[in-house]
Scaffold this motif. Structure first.
Motif, PDB file in Angstrom:
ATOM      1  N   ILE A  32       0.819  -1.218   0.000  1.00  0.00           N
ATOM      2  CA  ILE A  32       0.000   0.000   0.000  1.00  0.00           C
ATOM      3  C   ILE A  32       0.855   1.271   0.000  1.00  0.00           C
ATOM      4  CG2 ILE A  32      -2.087  -1.004   0.997  1.00  0.00           C
ATOM      5  CD1 ILE A  32      -1.253   0.085   3.696  1.00  0.00           C
ATOM      6  N   LEU A  33       2.176   1.118   0.114  1.00  0.00           N
ATOM      7  CA  LEU A  33       3.053   2.281  -0.018  1.00  0.00           C
ATOM      8  C   LEU A  33       3.494   2.500  -1.458  1.00  0.00           C
ATOM      9  CD1 LEU A  33       5.423   2.004   3.095  1.00  0.00           C
ATOM     10  CD2 LEU A  33       3.175   3.083   2.896  1.00  0.00           C
ATOM     11  N   ASP A  34       3.180   1.571  -2.339  1.00  0.00           N
ATOM     12  CA  ASP A  34       3.532   1.746  -3.745  1.00  0.00           C
ATOM     13  C   ASP A  34       2.916   3.036  -4.268  1.00  0.00           C
ATOM     14  OD1 ASP A  34       4.801  -0.658  -3.628  1.00  0.00           O
ATOM     15  OD2 ASP A  34       3.321  -1.775  -4.788  1.00  0.00           O
ATOM     16  N   GLY A  35       3.663   3.728  -5.115  1.00  0.00           N
ATOM     17  CA  GLY A  35       3.128   4.937  -5.723  1.00  0.00           C
ATOM     18  C   GLY A  35       3.291   6.190  -4.896  1.00  0.00           C
ATOM     19  N   LEU A  36       3.917   6.093  -3.708  1.00  0.00           N
ATOM     20  CA  LEU A  36       4.193   7.307  -2.949  1.00  0.00           C
ATOM     21  C   LEU A  36       5.138   8.206  -3.746  1.00  0.00           C
ATOM     22  CD1 LEU A  36       4.885   6.074   0.715  1.00  0.00           C
ATOM     23  CD2 LEU A  36       2.808   7.148  -0.146  1.00  0.00           C
ATOM     24  N   THR A  37       4.931   9.500  -3.653  1.00  0.00           N
ATOM     25  CA  THR A  37       5.869  10.424  -4.269  1.00  0.00           C
ATOM     26  C   THR A  37       7.171  10.435  -3.456  1.00  0.00           C
ATOM     27  OG1 THR A  37       5.174  12.337  -2.966  1.00  0.00           O
ATOM     28  CG2 THR A  37       3.953  11.871  -5.010  1.00  0.00           C
ATOM     29  N   VAL A  38       8.211  10.990  -4.027  1.00  0.00           N
ATOM     30  CA  VAL A  38       9.492  11.100  -3.315  1.00  0.00           C
ATOM     31  C   VAL A  38       9.299  11.883  -2.022  1.00  0.00           C
ATOM     32  CG1 VAL A  38      11.819  12.071  -3.416  1.00  0.00           C
ATOM     33  CG2 VAL A  38      10.868  10.904  -5.413  1.00  0.00           C
ATOM     34  N   GLU A  39       8.503  12.948  -2.087  1.00  0.00           N
ATOM     35  CA  GLU A  39       8.273  13.780  -0.906  1.00  0.00           C
ATOM     36  C   GLU A  39       7.480  13.026   0.163  1.00  0.00           C
ATOM     37  OE1 GLU A  39       9.180  16.128  -4.389  1.00  0.00           O
ATOM     38  OE2 GLU A  39       7.561  14.668  -4.017  1.00  0.00           O
ATOM     39  N   GLU A  40       6.474  12.277  -0.259  1.00  0.00           N
ATOM     40  CA  GLU A  40       5.677  11.507   0.697  1.00  0.00           C
ATOM     41  C   GLU A  40       6.525  10.420   1.350  1.00  0.00           C
ATOM     42  OE1 GLU A  40       1.212  11.816  -1.303  1.00  0.00           O
ATOM     43  OE2 GLU A  40       2.619  10.278  -1.987  1.00  0.00           O
ATOM     44  N   ASP A  41       7.345   9.760   0.561  1.00  0.00           N
ATOM     45  CA  ASP A  41       8.215   8.716   1.090  1.00  0.00           C
ATOM     46  C   ASP A  41       9.172   9.285   2.137  1.00  0.00           C
ATOM     47  OD1 ASP A  41       9.413   5.808   0.577  1.00  0.00           O
ATOM     48  OD2 ASP A  41      11.107   7.200   0.670  1.00  0.00           O
ATOM     49  N   ALA A  42       9.762  10.431   1.837  1.00  0.00           N
ATOM     50  CA  ALA A  42      10.702  11.062   2.775  1.00  0.00           C
ATOM     51  C   ALA A  42       9.983  11.476   4.053  1.00  0.00           C
ATOM     52  CB  ALA A  42      11.364  12.266   2.116  1.00  0.00           C
ATOM     53  N   TRP A  43       8.769  12.029   3.910  1.00  0.00           N
ATOM     54  CA  TRP A  43       8.001  12.436   5.100  1.00  0.00           C
ATOM     55  C   TRP A  43       7.689  11.228   5.971  1.00  0.00           C
ATOM     56  CZ3 TRP A  43       3.384  11.090   7.279  1.00  0.00           C
ATOM     57  CH2 TRP A  43       2.865  11.935   8.273  1.00  0.00           C
ATOM     58  N   LEU A  44       7.216  10.146   5.338  1.00  0.00           N
ATOM     59  CA  LEU A  44       6.839   8.959   6.097  1.00  0.00           C
ATOM     60  C   LEU A  44       8.055   8.373   6.820  1.00  0.00           C
ATOM     61  CD1 LEU A  44       4.537   6.978   6.753  1.00  0.00           C
ATOM     62  CD2 LEU A  44       5.196   5.668   4.731  1.00  0.00           C
ATOM     63  N   ARG A  45       9.178   8.372   6.162  1.00  0.00           N
ATOM     64  CA  ARG A  45      10.404   7.812   6.754  1.00  0.00           C
ATOM     65  C   ARG A  45      10.809   8.590   7.998  1.00  0.00           C
ATOM     66  NH1 ARG A  45      15.452   6.083   2.872  1.00  0.00           N
ATOM     67  NH2 ARG A  45      16.909   5.362   4.484  1.00  0.00           N
ATOM     68  N   GLU A  46      10.744   9.900   7.927  1.00  0.00           N
ATOM     69  CA  GLU A  46      11.090  10.720   9.092  1.00  0.00           C
ATOM     70  C   GLU A  46      10.060  10.571  10.199  1.00  0.00           C
ATOM     71  OE1 GLU A  46      11.675  14.797   8.078  1.00  0.00           O
ATOM     72  OE2 GLU A  46      13.724  14.451   7.372  1.00  0.00           O
ATOM     73  N   GLN A  47       8.792  10.571   9.831  1.00  0.00           N
ATOM     74  CA  GLN A  47       7.746  10.493  10.844  1.00  0.00           C
ATOM     75  C   GLN A  47       7.749   9.160  11.574  1.00  0.00           C
ATOM     76  OE1 GLN A  47       5.682  13.128  11.802  1.00  0.00           O
ATOM     77  NE2 GLN A  47       7.129  14.216  10.489  1.00  0.00           N
ATOM     78  N   CYS A  48       8.181   8.098  10.906  1.00  0.00           N
ATOM     79  CA  CYS A  48       8.293   6.807  11.591  1.00  0.00           C
ATOM     80  C   CYS A  48       9.288   6.903  12.738  1.00  0.00           C
ATOM     81  CB  CYS A  48       8.716   5.717  10.607  1.00  0.00           C
ATOM     82  SG  CYS A  48       7.381   5.088   9.563  1.00  0.00           S
ATOM     83  N   VAL A  49      10.397   7.599  12.512  1.00  0.00           N
ATOM     84  CA  VAL A  49      11.391   7.793  13.570  1.00  0.00           C
ATOM     85  C   VAL A  49      10.775   8.543  14.740  1.00  0.00           C
ATOM     86  CG1 VAL A  49      13.569   8.924  14.164  1.00  0.00           C
ATOM     87  CG2 VAL A  49      13.342   7.737  11.976  1.00  0.00           C
ATOM     88  N   LEU A  82      -0.396  11.384   5.937  1.00  0.00           N
ATOM     89  CA  LEU A  82       0.536  11.923   4.944  1.00  0.00           C
ATOM     90  C   LEU A  82       0.298  13.404   4.650  1.00  0.00           C
ATOM     91  CD1 LEU A  82       0.749   9.074   2.261  1.00  0.00           C
ATOM     92  CD2 LEU A  82       2.634   9.956   3.668  1.00  0.00           C
ATOM     93  N   HIS A  83      -0.952  13.805   4.623  1.00  0.00           N
ATOM     94  CA  HIS A  83      -1.282  15.199   4.311  1.00  0.00           C
ATOM     95  C   HIS A  83      -2.163  15.809   5.391  1.00  0.00           C
ATOM     96  CE1 HIS A  83       0.625  14.797   0.416  1.00  0.00           C
ATOM     97  NE2 HIS A  83      -0.020  13.662   0.265  1.00  0.00           N
ATOM     98  N   LEU A  84      -1.964  15.341   6.619  1.00  0.00           N
ATOM     99  CA  LEU A  84      -2.705  15.887   7.767  1.00  0.00           C
ATOM    100  C   LEU A  84      -1.709  16.352   8.829  1.00  0.00           C
ATOM    101  CD1 LEU A  84      -5.636  13.325   8.265  1.00  0.00           C
ATOM    102  CD2 LEU A  84      -5.703  15.550   7.126  1.00  0.00           C
ATOM    103  N   PRO A  85      -0.965  17.393   8.562  1.00  0.00           N
ATOM    104  CA  PRO A  85       0.034  17.846   9.555  1.00  0.00           C
ATOM    105  C   PRO A  85      -0.569  18.208  10.896  1.00  0.00           C
ATOM    106  CG  PRO A  85      -0.347  19.528   7.875  1.00  0.00           C
ATOM    107  CD  PRO A  85      -1.018  18.267   7.386  1.00  0.00           C
ATOM    108  N   GLU A  86      -1.841  18.614  10.892  1.00  0.00           N
ATOM    109  CA  GLU A  86      -2.479  18.999  12.149  1.00  0.00           C
ATOM    110  C   GLU A  86      -2.706  17.806  13.072  1.00  0.00           C
ATOM    111  OE1 GLU A  86      -5.786  18.603   9.021  1.00  0.00           O
ATOM    112  OE2 GLU A  86      -3.682  19.195   9.136  1.00  0.00           O
ATOM    113  N   ALA A  87      -2.679  16.590  12.500  1.00  0.00           N
ATOM    114  CA  ALA A  87      -2.869  15.383  13.316  1.00  0.00           C
ATOM    115  C   ALA A  87      -1.576  14.576  13.424  1.00  0.00           C
ATOM    116  CB  ALA A  87      -3.969  14.521  12.708  1.00  0.00           C
ATOM    117  N   ALA A  88      -0.452  15.184  13.051  1.00  0.00           N
ATOM    118  CA  ALA A  88       0.815  14.458  12.990  1.00  0.00           C
ATOM    119  C   ALA A  88       1.112  13.739  14.302  1.00  0.00           C
ATOM    120  CB  ALA A  88       1.952  15.415  12.648  1.00  0.00           C
ATOM    121  N   LEU A  89       1.487  12.481  14.168  1.00  0.00           N
ATOM    122  CA  LEU A  89       1.908  11.629  15.292  1.00  0.00           C
ATOM    123  C   LEU A  89       0.789  11.317  16.279  1.00  0.00           C
ATOM    124  CD1 LEU A  89       5.479  13.025  16.087  1.00  0.00           C
ATOM    125  CD2 LEU A  89       4.827  11.190  14.535  1.00  0.00           C
ATOM    126  N   TYR A  90      -0.451  11.618  15.950  1.00  0.00           N
ATOM    127  CA  TYR A  90      -1.575  11.301  16.836  1.00  0.00           C
ATOM    128  C   TYR A  90      -1.347  11.861  18.243  1.00  0.00           C
ATOM    129  CZ  TYR A  90      -2.863   8.009  13.148  1.00  0.00           C
ATOM    130  OH  TYR A  90      -3.196   7.445  11.946  1.00  0.00           O
TER     131      TYR A  90
END
Length: 278
Positions: A32-49, A82-90
């Protein structure tokens, strides 16, 4: 975001990074991560940390998870954001509790006559308004494909629901320009349709999992599952629900599904970013 929080996050990201090979293996495990843009992939990688550093992960009954397993959980929880910065990290999640298998949850219900009923229910997941999410590890492992099932997204959808005043009722906070009436009408129509089908035939093969008919909040959580893991089915059978979720999450997972299917039908040459569904 406050200055000190932003500073702490930058410092953490400078110290901790996900190795390229570990991230590549995660991408293989999660179609389900297939097709992520480069920017989305980078955001997700950082947010996982940041996510794994900020939430207490409690493993029960001797369960052990390696770094790849923890990423598997975190990435799925964060896809809706991915596009909800206001809810970032729950912000309303403090702890994630993981069982090695299905767990027993005590239930209590008071009927209209005032009689109280108690029983034990076997479950794969729960979300509590006290800031805890409970997951059964086999359900986490079984999630991440395009099979209309995602335990992690289902339970964290309840936490998104709770962001609107602390009530879990299928009415999450909506963006400006999203009329509440249109949201409610779309989901209520689909919810009523599903219940009508099941009332006519409890064994009916419905477009959505019958569990969605339990309550408006469960309908919302199941719809979120389908939005991210079977977007073609949800958009075909309940297009207005899909449209509302598309506006809510500011995403169109159908494009990622198309990318995933294309990568399977036309495998790329070595060194490309083709994914293999699990």
């Amino acid at each position: 975001m406050g200055f000190w929080r932003a500073w702490r996050e930058r410092r953490l990201l400078q110290r901790v990074a996900i190795a390229d090979d570990l991230w590549a293996r995660l991408r293989q495990r999660l179609p389900i991560l297939d097709g992520l843009t480069v920017e989305e992939d980078a955001w997700l990688r950082e947010q996982c940390v940041l996510f794994l550093a900020s939430k207490r992960l409690t493993l029960l009954e001797g369960l052990e998870l390696d770094d790849g397993d923890r990423l598997l959980l975190a990435a799925q929880a964060l896809i809706p954001l991915l596009h909800l910065p206001e809810a970032a990290l729950y912000p309303n999640v403090r702890e994630i509790i993981v069982y090695p298998d299905t767990f027993v949850s005590p239930q209590r219900y008071r009927d209209e006559g005032g009689l109280e009923h108690e029983w034990d229910d076997e479950r794969d997941g729960e979300a509590w308004d006290r800031g805890q999410v409970i997951l059964a590890w086999p359900g986490v492992q079984a999630s991440g494909g395009w099979e209309a099932y995602n335990l992690v997204i289902h339970e964290f959808a309840h936490l998104i629901d709770l962001l609107a005043g602390g009530l879990c009722n299928g009415q999450p906070p909506l963006h400006e320009g999203m009329p509440q009436a249109a949201w409610s009408a779309a989901l209520q129509h689909a919810y009523d349709d599903l219940n009508r089908q099941l009332e006519a035939d409890p064994d009916a093969e419905t477009a959505l999992d019958p569990y969605a008919a339990e309550s408006p909040e469960e309908f919302f959580a199941v719809a979120c599952e389908y939005f991210f893991s079977a977007p073609d089915l949800l958009s075909e059978h309940y297009p207005q629900v899909y449209w509302q979720l598309q506006q809510l999450f500011r995403q169109d997972p159908r494009t990622r599904l198309a990318a995933s299917l294309a990568s399977v039908q036309h495998p790329a040459t070595p060194g490309s970013e083709a994914r293999t569904p699990i």
